[in-house]
Design a protein around this motif. Structure first.
Motif, PDB file in Angstrom:
ATOM      1  N   SER A  53       0.851  -1.188   0.000  1.00 17.08           N
ATOM      2  CA  SER A  53       0.000   0.000   0.000  1.00 17.08           C
ATOM      3  C   SER A  53       0.885   1.235   0.000  1.00 17.08           C
ATOM      4  O   SER A  53       2.115   1.139  -0.023  1.00 17.08           O
ATOM      5  CB  SER A  53      -0.886   0.005   1.254  1.00 17.08           C
ATOM      6  OG  SER A  53      -0.072   0.114   2.423  1.00 17.08           O
ATOM      7  N   HIS A  54       0.249   2.415   0.012  1.00 17.23           N
ATOM      8  CA  HIS A  54       1.006   3.669   0.128  1.00 17.23           C
ATOM      9  C   HIS A  54       1.899   3.638   1.357  1.00 17.23           C
ATOM     10  O   HIS A  54       3.032   4.134   1.329  1.00 17.23           O
ATOM     11  CB  HIS A  54       0.038   4.861   0.222  1.00 17.23           C
ATOM     12  CG  HIS A  54      -0.560   5.260  -1.089  1.00 17.23           C
ATOM     13  ND1 HIS A  54       0.106   6.045  -1.997  1.00 17.23           N
ATOM     14  CD2 HIS A  54      -1.759   4.964  -1.642  1.00 17.23           C
ATOM     15  CE1 HIS A  54      -0.661   6.236  -3.060  1.00 17.23           C
ATOM     16  NE2 HIS A  54      -1.796   5.592  -2.877  1.00 17.23           N
ATOM     17  N   ALA A  55       1.412   3.058   2.440  1.00 13.97           N
ATOM     18  CA  ALA A  55       2.190   2.999   3.682  1.00 13.97           C
ATOM     19  C   ALA A  55       3.293   1.951   3.622  1.00 13.97           C
ATOM     20  O   ALA A  55       4.297   2.065   4.318  1.00 13.97           O
ATOM     21  CB  ALA A  55       1.267   2.719   4.866  1.00 13.97           C
ATOM     22  N   SER A  56       3.116   0.918   2.800  1.00 10.24           N
ATOM     23  CA  SER A  56       4.112  -0.160   2.643  1.00 10.24           C
ATOM     24  C   SER A  56       4.337  -0.400   1.153  1.00 10.24           C
ATOM     25  O   SER A  56       3.796  -1.350   0.575  1.00 10.24           O
ATOM     26  CB  SER A  56       3.626  -1.442   3.324  1.00 10.24           C
ATOM     27  OG  SER A  56       3.384  -1.236   4.703  1.00 10.24           O
ATOM     28  N   PRO A  57       5.128   0.472   0.506  1.00  9.26           N
ATOM     29  CA  PRO A  57       5.257   0.412  -0.957  1.00  9.26           C
ATOM     30  C   PRO A  57       6.261  -0.614  -1.464  1.00  9.26           C
ATOM     31  O   PRO A  57       6.425  -0.746  -2.679  1.00  9.26           O
ATOM     32  CB  PRO A  57       5.704   1.831  -1.316  1.00  9.26           C
ATOM     33  CG  PRO A  57       6.506   2.270  -0.128  1.00  9.26           C
ATOM     34  CD  PRO A  57       5.840   1.648   1.067  1.00  9.26           C
ATOM     35  N   LEU A  58       6.935  -1.323  -0.561  1.00  8.90           N
ATOM     36  CA  LEU A  58       7.916  -2.330  -0.958  1.00  8.90           C
ATOM     37  C   LEU A  58       7.434  -3.695  -0.489  1.00  8.90           C
ATOM     38  O   LEU A  58       7.118  -3.880   0.683  1.00  8.90           O
ATOM     39  CB  LEU A  58       9.291  -2.019  -0.343  1.00  8.90           C
ATOM     40  CG  LEU A  58       9.826  -0.604  -0.553  1.00  8.90           C
ATOM     41  CD1 LEU A  58      11.172  -0.441   0.153  1.00  8.90           C
ATOM     42  CD2 LEU A  58       9.962  -0.283  -2.029  1.00  8.90           C
TER      43      LEU A  58
ATOM     44  N   ALA B  89       1.379  -1.362   9.286  1.00 14.51           N
ATOM     45  CA  ALA B  89       1.282   0.046   8.887  1.00 14.51           C
ATOM     46  C   ALA B  89       1.552   0.992  10.053  1.00 14.51           C
ATOM     47  O   ALA B  89       1.971   2.142   9.851  1.00 14.51           O
ATOM     48  CB  ALA B  89      -0.098   0.325   8.295  1.00 14.51           C
ATOM     49  N   GLU B  90       1.341   0.505  11.296  1.00 14.71           N
ATOM     50  CA  GLU B  90       1.603   1.345  12.476  1.00 14.71           C
ATOM     51  C   GLU B  90       3.034   1.196  12.980  1.00 14.71           C
ATOM     52  O   GLU B  90       3.396   1.769  14.011  1.00 14.71           O
ATOM     53  CB  GLU B  90       0.634   0.982  13.599  1.00 14.71           C
ATOM     54  CG  GLU B  90      -0.809   1.410  13.351  1.00 14.71           C
ATOM     55  CD  GLU B  90      -1.504   0.537  12.325  1.00 14.71           C
ATOM     56  OE1 GLU B  90      -1.233  -0.685  12.316  1.00 14.71           O
ATOM     57  OE2 GLU B  90      -2.301   1.075  11.536  1.00 14.71           O
ATOM     58  N   GLY B  91       3.827   0.407  12.286  1.00 14.13           N
ATOM     59  CA  GLY B  91       5.224   0.222  12.673  1.00 14.13           C
ATOM     60  C   GLY B  91       5.439  -0.820  13.755  1.00 14.13           C
ATOM     61  O   GLY B  91       6.529  -0.917  14.315  1.00 14.13           O
ATOM     62  N   ALA B  92       4.443  -1.631  14.036  1.00 13.61           N
ATOM     63  CA  ALA B  92       4.550  -2.643  15.090  1.00 13.61           C
ATOM     64  C   ALA B  92       4.579  -4.043  14.483  1.00 13.61           C
ATOM     65  O   ALA B  92       4.147  -4.260  13.352  1.00 13.61           O
ATOM     66  CB  ALA B  92       3.371  -2.518  16.050  1.00 13.61           C
ATOM     67  N   GLY B  93       5.087  -4.991  15.270  1.00 10.34           N
ATOM     68  CA  GLY B  93       5.035  -6.392  14.876  1.00 10.34           C
ATOM     69  C   GLY B  93       6.227  -6.906  14.100  1.00 10.34           C
ATOM     70  O   GLY B  93       6.242  -8.061  13.686  1.00 10.34           O
ATOM     71  N   GLU B  94       7.267  -6.093  13.912  1.00 11.36           N
ATOM     72  CA  GLU B  94       8.417  -6.544  13.137  1.00 11.36           C
ATOM     73  C   GLU B  94       9.204  -7.616  13.893  1.00 11.36           C
ATOM     74  O   GLU B  94       9.423  -7.517  15.104  1.00 11.36           O
ATOM     75  CB  GLU B  94       9.347  -5.363  12.841  1.00 11.36           C
ATOM     76  CG  GLU B  94      10.584  -5.762  12.039  1.00 11.36           C
ATOM     77  CD  GLU B  94      11.544  -4.603  11.817  1.00 11.36           C
ATOM     78  OE1 GLU B  94      12.314  -4.652  10.842  1.00 11.36           O
ATOM     79  OE2 GLU B  94      11.521  -3.641  12.627  1.00 11.36           O
ATOM     80  N   VAL B  95       9.614  -8.652  13.182  1.00 15.24           N
ATOM     81  CA  VAL B  95      10.513  -9.673  13.711  1.00 15.24           C
ATOM     82  C   VAL B  95      11.659  -9.801  12.724  1.00 15.24           C
ATOM     83  O   VAL B  95      11.468 -10.264  11.600  1.00 15.24           O
ATOM     84  CB  VAL B  95       9.813 -11.029  13.892  1.00 15.24           C
ATOM     85  CG1 VAL B  95      10.801 -12.060  14.430  1.00 15.24           C
ATOM     86  CG2 VAL B  95       8.619 -10.902  14.825  1.00 15.24           C
ATOM     87  N   ARG B  96      12.852  -9.382  13.144  1.00 15.43           N
ATOM     88  CA  ARG B  96      14.002  -9.381  12.242  1.00 15.43           C
ATOM     89  C   ARG B  96      14.669 -10.752  12.201  1.00 15.43           C
ATOM     90  O   ARG B  96      14.567 -11.538  13.153  1.00 15.43           O
ATOM     91  CB  ARG B  96      15.023  -8.327  12.678  1.00 15.43           C
ATOM     92  CG  ARG B  96      14.490  -6.905  12.734  1.00 15.43           C
ATOM     93  CD  ARG B  96      15.532  -5.985  13.338  1.00 15.43           C
ATOM     94  NE  ARG B  96      15.921  -6.412  14.679  1.00 15.43           N
ATOM     95  CZ  ARG B  96      16.914  -5.875  15.383  1.00 15.43           C
ATOM     96  NH1 ARG B  96      17.621  -4.873  14.869  1.00 15.43           N
ATOM     97  NH2 ARG B  96      17.192  -6.324  16.594  1.00 15.43           N
ATOM     98  N   LEU B  97      15.373 -10.996  11.104  1.00 14.90           N
ATOM     99  CA  LEU B  97      16.086 -12.258  10.969  1.00 14.90           C
ATOM    100  C   LEU B  97      17.130 -12.407  12.070  1.00 14.90           C
ATOM    101  O   LEU B  97      17.335 -13.498  12.608  1.00 14.90           O
ATOM    102  CB  LEU B  97      16.741 -12.332   9.592  1.00 14.90           C
ATOM    103  CG  LEU B  97      16.961 -13.719   8.990  1.00 14.90           C
ATOM    104  CD1 LEU B  97      15.665 -14.486   8.900  1.00 14.90           C
ATOM    105  CD2 LEU B  97      17.590 -13.602   7.612  1.00 14.90           C
TER     106      LEU B  97
END
Length: 460
Positions: free
Chosen positions: A165-170, A292-300
């Motif tokens: 989406s516009h908020a997540s364009p990649l 979209a709110e910047g939460a929930g990321e789990v990095r490798l």
């Protein structure tokens, strides 16, 4: 049948002034699609959006699609337009492929000679083949907005249901059947897609030898290294076959061992039910993007230490490209010997600088000397792949044995294989540590396979 006042409608479309046949071509070439086709597919899909859920059986889905296409055809008939049976089948197939496959590109997925597809907006498509050629493909949507809507449907099919989406364009997402999709939107004039097909999922070292990726001595060397629980880092540029080689190496791991794979986007597929005969106990983990709110990321790099609590025998990181390399080196040293990862490097001599760069990205306060020490203590084998631009052939050109630092801060290295006259990996006689040679011999490797003469002057 037509009569007075009736008009026959063609769904074949016109490209470059010539009609394009409809239906699936025998060689997998998709038909051309004009505006009427896009309208038909969009209308039929819209009517089925609530019934073609993730849980619907594909046989039942095809029945629902055919029924809706018939309803659309009857509606066209009331408007004075006749749709042939062949054209109905064409629309039905496109609707099915849009929901369960790659839409107008699905026929290419069914071809064994297609390697990559790129889409530049709704109207331009390029298809790359295994022989290195590139040819124009069909348009994939009527408008860029329709293309974006289709990509959003594809994004929801991924394991983590990623947003576009516009908020997540990649967007990066692994789809079914060994397909990886990368998309950018709203940061360019048009949406751009790159689709990679992983053709060799259930692949073995002997297969790669027959394809010319490996030589016979190298195949025997790598098989023994895996069984001796030697850590391996597969290096090379983009699209050189690193993931394919890791799959083949993994297939040499005893099936009873517990494997954990960590990836930014699923590509290894070692947990595929079709490979259950090769790997009985696999945990496949994928990094998760923030919402979209910047939460929930789990990095490798968060998953690497976390996976050790799941008792792996070996850990395989699909690609180390951020801060995960440093904790991965710790795993290789003290957590799960015989682990593997891949690494992007332009030249084999860049591997040491690349390891330092990625070690610093871990944000652990590590200096170059610290990373070099970790690298050396892990004692990995560095396997470098390259691709011949003229023939599109992939092959291993070099193998290095890495050891702890000795006379300098950088790790020690032995060239076990170096490029021969054709660029392919050739044994370098005597350039191997006694410890590694003993480990390989204990696994049945014949040291005589390494008795050859290749001058390594100028290599690193």
């Amino acid at each position: 049948m037509t009569g007075p006042g009736w008009t026959s409608i063609s769904l074949q479309g016109i490209q470059n002034g010539s009609p394009v046949s409809s239906g699936r071509a025998s060689q997998g070439q998709p038909p051309g699609n004009g505006p009427v086709v896009w309208t038909a597919v969009r209308d039929v899909s819209a009517q089925l959006v609530d019934v073609l859920g993730d849980g619907v059986d594909r046989v039942r889905a095809r029945q629902l699609i055919d029924s809706q296409v018939q309803a659309w055809t009857d509606q066209q008939l009331k408007l004075g337009r006749v749709v042939s049976a062949e054209e109905q089948r064409h629309v039905g197939q496109l609707v099915f492929d849009r929901r369960f496959g790659l839409g107008p590109l699905q026929p290419y997925l069914e071809r064994s000679d297609v390697e990559n597809i790129v889409v530049n907006g709704c109207r331009q498509t390029w298809v790359s083949y295994t022989d290195g050629s590139k040819k124009a493909g069909p348009p994939v949507a009527e408008t860029d907005d329709d293309l974006i809507e289709w990509v959003q449907l594809l994004a929801r099919r991924g394991n983590t249901g990623r947003e576009f989406s516009h908020a997540s364009p990649l967007l990066d997402v692994a789809l079914a059947d060994g397909v990886r999709l990368a998309v950018v939107g709203w940061v360019s004039r048009h949406p751009h897609l790159a689709i990679r097909m992983h053709r060799l999922v259930d692949v073995t070292l002997p297969q790669l030898t027959r394809l010319g990726t490996l030589t016979e001595p190298l195949e025997q060397f790598l098989r023994a290294a895996i069984r001796a629980r030697r850590n391996i880092i597969v290096c090379g540029e983009v699209n050189t076959g690193k993931t394919t080689l890791v799959r083949a190496l993994a297939n040499e791991i005893p099936p009873e061992e517990r494997l954990i794979t960590l990836e930014s986007d699923f590509e290894l597929f070692l947990d595929d039910p079709r490979l259950a005969h090769r790997h009985h106990d696999v945990v496949a983990m994928e990094a998760r993007h923030a919402n979209a709110e910047g939460a929930g990321e789990v990095r490798l790099q968060d998953l690497v230490p976390a996976c050790l609590r799941l008792n792996p025998d070996r850990v395989i990181v699909g690609e180390a490209r951020h801060g995960e390399l440093a904790p991965m080196l710790e795993v290789m040293y003290s957590g799960a010997r015989g682990s593997m990862c891949t690494l992007h490097v332009h030249r084999p001599e860049h591997v040491f600088s690349r390891v330092v760069q990625l070690g610093r990205r871990a944000d652990l306060g590590l200096g170059a000397d610290d990373v070099h020490l970790m690298f050396g203590l892990a004692e990995p084998l560095i396997v470098y792949l390259q691709r011949d631009q003229a023939t599109n052939e992939r092959f291993v050109s070099q193998v290095m044995e890495i050891g702890p630092p000795a006379d300098s801060t950088e790790p020690t290295r032995n060239f076990v294989f170096a490029p021969g006259s054709d660029g392919r990996a050739t044994p370098v006689g005597g350039h191997i540590s006694a410890a590694l040679l003993d480990d390989l011999a204990a696994q049945g490797f014949n040291p005589a396979l390494l008795r050859s003469g290749t001058d390594t002057e100028g290599w690193l």
